[in-house]
Design an enzyme around this catalytic site. Structure first.
Site, PDB file in Angstrom:
ATOM      1  N   ARG A  15      41.767  10.606  15.388  1.00 26.69           N
ATOM      2  CA  ARG A  15      40.818  10.312  16.470  1.00 26.69           C
ATOM      3  C   ARG A  15      40.908   8.851  16.885  1.00 26.69           C
ATOM      4  O   ARG A  15      40.174   8.397  17.760  1.00 26.69           O
ATOM      5  CB  ARG A  15      39.404  10.632  16.020  1.00 26.69           C
ATOM      6  CG  ARG A  15      39.287  12.101  15.655  1.00 26.69           C
ATOM      7  CD  ARG A  15      37.887  12.491  15.252  1.00 26.69           C
ATOM      8  NE  ARG A  15      37.940  13.879  14.759  1.00 26.69           N
ATOM      9  CZ  ARG A  15      36.909  14.687  14.722  1.00 26.69           C
ATOM     10  NH1 ARG A  15      35.742  14.286  15.138  1.00 26.69           N
ATOM     11  NH2 ARG A  15      37.040  15.908  14.247  1.00 26.69           N
ATOM     12  N   SER A  16      41.786   8.084  16.242  1.00 22.95           N
ATOM     13  CA  SER A  16      41.877   6.651  16.529  1.00 22.95           C
ATOM     14  C   SER A  16      42.294   6.346  17.970  1.00 22.95           C
ATOM     15  O   SER A  16      41.710   5.457  18.586  1.00 22.95           O
ATOM     16  CB  SER A  16      42.815   5.967  15.535  1.00 22.95           C
ATOM     17  OG  SER A  16      42.209   5.963  14.262  1.00 22.95           O
ATOM     18  N   LYS A  67      49.940   3.935   3.375  1.00 21.35           N
ATOM     19  CA  LYS A  67      49.145   2.713   3.142  1.00 21.35           C
ATOM     20  C   LYS A  67      49.732   1.786   2.077  1.00 21.35           C
ATOM     21  O   LYS A  67      49.569   0.572   2.164  1.00 21.35           O
ATOM     22  CB  LYS A  67      47.694   3.075   2.804  1.00 21.35           C
ATOM     23  CG  LYS A  67      46.965   3.674   4.010  1.00 21.35           C
ATOM     24  CD  LYS A  67      45.502   3.922   3.724  1.00 21.35           C
ATOM     25  CE  LYS A  67      44.844   4.596   4.921  1.00 21.35           C
ATOM     26  NZ  LYS A  67      43.421   4.829   4.732  1.00 21.35           N
ATOM     27  N   ASP A 103      39.488  -0.547   5.382  1.00 21.19           N
ATOM     28  CA  ASP A 103      38.827   0.649   4.820  1.00 21.19           C
ATOM     29  C   ASP A 103      37.625   0.247   3.973  1.00 21.19           C
ATOM     30  O   ASP A 103      36.562   0.871   4.036  1.00 21.19           O
ATOM     31  CB  ASP A 103      39.804   1.445   3.946  1.00 21.19           C
ATOM     32  CG  ASP A 103      40.757   2.292   4.778  1.00 21.19           C
ATOM     33  OD1 ASP A 103      40.380   2.694   5.895  1.00 21.19           O
ATOM     34  OD2 ASP A 103      41.880   2.552   4.307  1.00 21.19           O
ATOM     35  N   GLY A 126      42.026   9.330  -5.179  1.00 21.53           N
ATOM     36  CA  GLY A 126      43.213   9.129  -4.348  1.00 21.53           C
ATOM     37  C   GLY A 126      43.127   7.754  -3.692  1.00 21.53           C
ATOM     38  O   GLY A 126      42.433   6.857  -4.180  1.00 21.53           O
ATOM     39  N   ALA A 128      41.672   6.864  -0.842  1.00 17.18           N
ATOM     40  CA  ALA A 128      40.331   6.542  -0.350  1.00 17.18           C
ATOM     41  C   ALA A 128      39.407   6.207  -1.532  1.00 17.18           C
ATOM     42  O   ALA A 128      38.542   5.327  -1.429  1.00 17.18           O
ATOM     43  CB  ALA A 128      39.768   7.713   0.450  1.00 17.18           C
ATOM     44  N   TYR A 223      35.923  14.059   7.458  1.00 15.04           N
ATOM     45  CA  TYR A 223      35.293  14.425   8.722  1.00 15.04           C
ATOM     46  C   TYR A 223      36.075  15.554   9.380  1.00 15.04           C
ATOM     47  O   TYR A 223      37.281  15.638   9.253  1.00 15.04           O
ATOM     48  CB  TYR A 223      35.170  13.235   9.674  1.00 15.04           C
ATOM     49  CG  TYR A 223      36.475  12.567  10.028  1.00 15.04           C
ATOM     50  CD1 TYR A 223      37.255  13.034  11.072  1.00 15.04           C
ATOM     51  CD2 TYR A 223      36.916  11.461   9.325  1.00 15.04           C
ATOM     52  CE1 TYR A 223      38.437  12.424  11.397  1.00 15.04           C
ATOM     53  CE2 TYR A 223      38.100  10.845   9.638  1.00 15.04           C
ATOM     54  CZ  TYR A 223      38.860  11.334  10.685  1.00 15.04           C
ATOM     55  OH  TYR A 223      40.038  10.735  11.000  1.00 15.04           O
TER      56      TYR A 223
HETATM   57  P1  NAP Z   1      44.568  11.664  -1.534  1.00 16.43           P
HETATM   58  O1  NAP Z   1      45.109  10.354  -1.975  1.00 16.43           O
HETATM   59  O2  NAP Z   1      45.503  12.805  -1.273  1.00 16.43           O
HETATM   60  O3  NAP Z   1      43.478  12.149  -2.642  1.00 16.43           O
HETATM   61  C1  NAP Z   1      42.864  13.401  -2.533  1.00 16.43           C
HETATM   62  C2  NAP Z   1      41.674  13.460  -3.489  1.00 16.43           C
HETATM   63  O4  NAP Z   1      40.972  14.682  -3.234  1.00 16.43           O
HETATM   64  C3  NAP Z   1      42.066  13.488  -4.979  1.00 16.43           C
HETATM   65  O5  NAP Z   1      41.067  12.817  -5.715  1.00 16.43           O
HETATM   66  C4  NAP Z   1      42.071  14.993  -5.277  1.00 16.43           C
HETATM   67  O6  NAP Z   1      41.858  15.290  -6.632  1.00 16.43           O
HETATM   68  C5  NAP Z   1      40.874  15.416  -4.461  1.00 16.43           C
HETATM   69  N1  NAP Z   1      40.863  16.842  -4.162  1.00 16.43           N
HETATM   70  C6  NAP Z   1      41.629  17.500  -3.268  1.00 16.43           C
HETATM   71  N2  NAP Z   1      41.301  18.800  -3.265  1.00 16.43           N
HETATM   72  C7  NAP Z   1      40.311  18.966  -4.184  1.00 16.43           C
HETATM   73  C8  NAP Z   1      39.556  20.095  -4.641  1.00 16.43           C
HETATM   74  N3  NAP Z   1      39.749  21.319  -4.133  1.00 16.43           N
HETATM   75  N4  NAP Z   1      38.614  19.895  -5.575  1.00 16.43           N
HETATM   76  C9  NAP Z   1      38.385  18.658  -6.081  1.00 16.43           C
HETATM   77  N5  NAP Z   1      39.062  17.555  -5.695  1.00 16.43           N
HETATM   78  C10 NAP Z   1      40.020  17.719  -4.755  1.00 16.43           C
HETATM   79  O7  NAP Z   1      43.718  11.522  -0.191  1.00 16.43           O
HETATM   80  P2  NAP Z   1      42.906  10.217   0.329  1.00 16.43           P
HETATM   81  O8  NAP Z   1      43.789   9.406   1.196  1.00 16.43           O
HETATM   82  O9  NAP Z   1      42.217   9.581  -0.813  1.00 16.43           O
HETATM   83  O10 NAP Z   1      41.843  10.901   1.324  1.00 16.43           O
HETATM   84  C11 NAP Z   1      40.810  11.743   0.813  1.00 16.43           C
HETATM   85  C12 NAP Z   1      39.901  12.205   1.957  1.00 16.43           C
HETATM   86  O11 NAP Z   1      39.234  11.121   2.553  1.00 16.43           O
HETATM   87  C13 NAP Z   1      40.666  12.924   3.094  1.00 16.43           C
HETATM   88  O12 NAP Z   1      39.929  14.054   3.497  1.00 16.43           O
HETATM   89  C14 NAP Z   1      40.678  11.913   4.203  1.00 16.43           C
HETATM   90  O13 NAP Z   1      40.690  12.524   5.477  1.00 16.43           O
HETATM   91  C15 NAP Z   1      39.369  11.178   3.963  1.00 16.43           C
HETATM   92  N6  NAP Z   1      39.410   9.802   4.492  1.00 16.43           N
HETATM   93  C16 NAP Z   1      38.526   9.469   5.476  1.00 16.43           C
HETATM   94  C17 NAP Z   1      38.528   8.187   5.998  1.00 16.43           C
HETATM   95  C18 NAP Z   1      37.543   7.832   7.071  1.00 16.43           C
HETATM   96  O14 NAP Z   1      37.747   6.844   7.761  1.00 16.43           O
HETATM   97  N7  NAP Z   1      36.480   8.570   7.234  1.00 16.43           N
HETATM   98  C19 NAP Z   1      39.437   7.230   5.517  1.00 16.43           C
HETATM   99  C20 NAP Z   1      40.307   7.591   4.498  1.00 16.43           C
HETATM  100  C21 NAP Z   1      40.298   8.889   4.007  1.00 16.43           C
HETATM  101  P3  NAP Z   1      43.096  15.490  -7.645  1.00 16.43           P
HETATM  102  O15 NAP Z   1      43.514  14.115  -8.085  1.00 16.43           O
HETATM  103  O16 NAP Z   1      42.523  16.306  -8.754  1.00 16.43           O
HETATM  104  O17 NAP Z   1      44.171  16.220  -6.879  1.00 16.43           O
END
Ligand code: NAP
Length: 276
Positions: A15-16, A67, A103, A126, A128, A223
Site C-alpha cells: 500500500r506504500s 531488509k 519500523d 521474525g 518485525a 493488516y
Molecule cells: P517473518 O520474518 O516471516 O516472521 C513470521 C513470524 O510469524 C514468525 O515469528 C513465525 O513463527 C510467525 N508465524 C507465522 N505463522 C504462524 C502461525 N500459524 N502461528 C504462529 N506463529 C506464526 O515475517 P515478518 O517480516 O516478521 O512479518 C510478520 C508480520 O508482520 C507480517 O504479517 C507482516 O505483514 C507484518 N508487518 C507489518 C508491518 C506494518 O507496517 N504494519 C511491518 C512489518 C511487518 P515461526 O518462527 O514459528 O515460524
C-alpha cells in the site's frame, strides 16, 4: 524528477505507493516526485539498488525479504538500523547509499503512550518481532518474547542482548513460557503473520478472545482489508488497539521525511493506505 520506490518480493500487495503518492499530491509536489513499486528477487537486489541513483532515484523503502540485505549493501547506516540489524529505508546521496530503519520509530509513534517501564509481550520472532523487541526494549519496556518456534525467540533474545552490549544500550528481554498470562502485560504486540491468511489468532497464539485487560494496549502489525479478529476481541474487552495500517503509515511518514525533508499529512496517508 526524483523517483522513490518500495522494493520487495512480492510487492504487488504493497500500500506504500498509494500512501506516498497521496502525500506527495497533498503537498503539491507530485509533479516533482514520484513513488512506485518494484518487484526484485533477492539475487538481483544489490545490482538493482546500486543502479538506482543513476536512474534518478532519491531513495527507497525496503520490505520482505530484503531488509537485512539493504543494510549490508549500504555505505553508511543510522544507529537504529545498525542496532536492529536491518533497514527498511534507503537514501541515495552524495555519500552513497545510506540505510535507516523507521519500523522501530513507526511502532513507537503509533502507541498511545510511552512504553517506558511497561511490561510488554511481543508475539513473533521474525524481522518485525526483532524490530519491535529492540524498539520497545531500548525505550525502557521490560520485554517478553513468545514465538511458535521457541528456538527463534531465543535467537532474538540472544541477538538483542549481544547488540545491546555492543551499542551500550540498556535492554531487558526474556523468552516466556509456552503459555504466558496475557493480562500480566500492559502492552501486547502481535508481530506474527497470523491473520494474514485468515488464520485464527486464538488457536495459533497464546491468547483467548476474553483474555485481554481493560486499558491494556494491543497492537496487531498484520493488516488486511478486513478488521483484525484479534483487535476486535481486544477492543471488546476494553483494551486500546493499534492496527497494522497505523504502523505502516507512521513508518512511511518517517521515511518520507528522510527523503523529502518535510512532514507528510498523516490523515491523507491513512486514508490512502486504507484504500479510502
Ligand atoms: P517473518 O520474518 O516471516 O516472521 C513470521 C513470524 O510469524 C514468525 O515469528 C513465525 O513463527 C510467525 N508465524 C507465522 N505463522 C504462524 C502461525 N500459524 N502461528 C504462529 N506463529 C506464526 O515475517 P515478518 O517480516 O516478521 O512479518 C510478520 C508480520 O508482520 C507480517 O504479517 C507482516 O505483514 C507484518 N508487518 C507489518 C508491518 C506494518 O507496517 N504494519 C511491518 C512489518 C511487518 P515461526 O518462527 O514459528 O515460524
Amino acid at each position: 524528477m526524483p523517483r522513490l520506490a518500495v522494493l520487495g518480493y512480492p510487492v504487488g500487495h504493497s500500500r506504500s505507493p498509494a500512501m506516498h503518492n497521496a502525500a506527495l499530491a497533498a503537498l503539491g509536489i507530485d509533479g516533482e516526485w514520484s513513488y512506485e513499486a518494484i518487484e526484485v528477487a533477492p539475487g538481483e537486489f544489490e545490482a538493482l539498488v546500486r543502479a538506482m541513483p543513476g536512474e534518478g532515484f532519491a531513495g527507497a523503502n525496503v520490505t520482505v525479504p530484503h531488509k537485512l540485505l539493504a543494510l549490508a549493501v549500504a555505505d553508511t547506516a543510522s544507529e537504529t538500523a545498525q542496532e536492529i540489524g536491518a533497514a527498511n529505508t534507503l537514501v541515495f546521496g552524495p555519500g552513497g547509499i545510506h540505510a535507516d530503519n523507521t519500523d522501530a520509530g513507526g511502532l513507537v509513534a503509533s502507541l498511545p503512550e510511552s512504553p517506558r517501564g511497561r511490561n510488554a509481550l511481543v508475539l513473533g520472532a521474525g524481522g518485525a518481532g526483532m524490530a519491535a523487541v529492540w524498539a520497545l526494549g531500548a525505550l525502557g519496556a521490560r520485554v517478553s518474547i513468545w514465538n511458535r518456534t521457541p528456538a527463534r525467540a531465543e535467537t532474538v533474545r540472544f541477538e538483542v542482548t549481544e547488540r545491546a552490549q555492543r551499542f551500550q544500550v540498556q535492554i531487558e528481554v526474556k523468552v516466556v513460557a509456552p503459555e504466558p498470562e496475557p493480562t500480566e502485560f500492559e502492552l501486547i504486540v502481535n508481530t506474527t503473520a497470523v491473520g494474514l491468511g485468515g488464520e485464527d489468532p486464538f488457536t495459533e497464539l497464546p491468547l483467548a478472545p476474553d483474555g485481554f485487560a481493560r486499558g491494556q494496549v494491543v497492537v496487531d502489525m498484520v493488516y488486511s482489508s478486513a478488521p483484525s479478529t484479534l483487535l476486535g476481541a481486544a477492543a471488546a474487552c476494553g483494551a486500546r488497539t493499534v492496527d497494522g495500517i497505523e504502523i505502516l503509515v507512521q513508518q512511511g511518514a518517517l521515511s518520507f521525511e528522510l527523503w523529502i525533508g518535510r512532514k507528510p499529512p498523516l490523515d491523507v496517508m491513512r486514508a490512502a493506505a486504507r484504500g479510502e
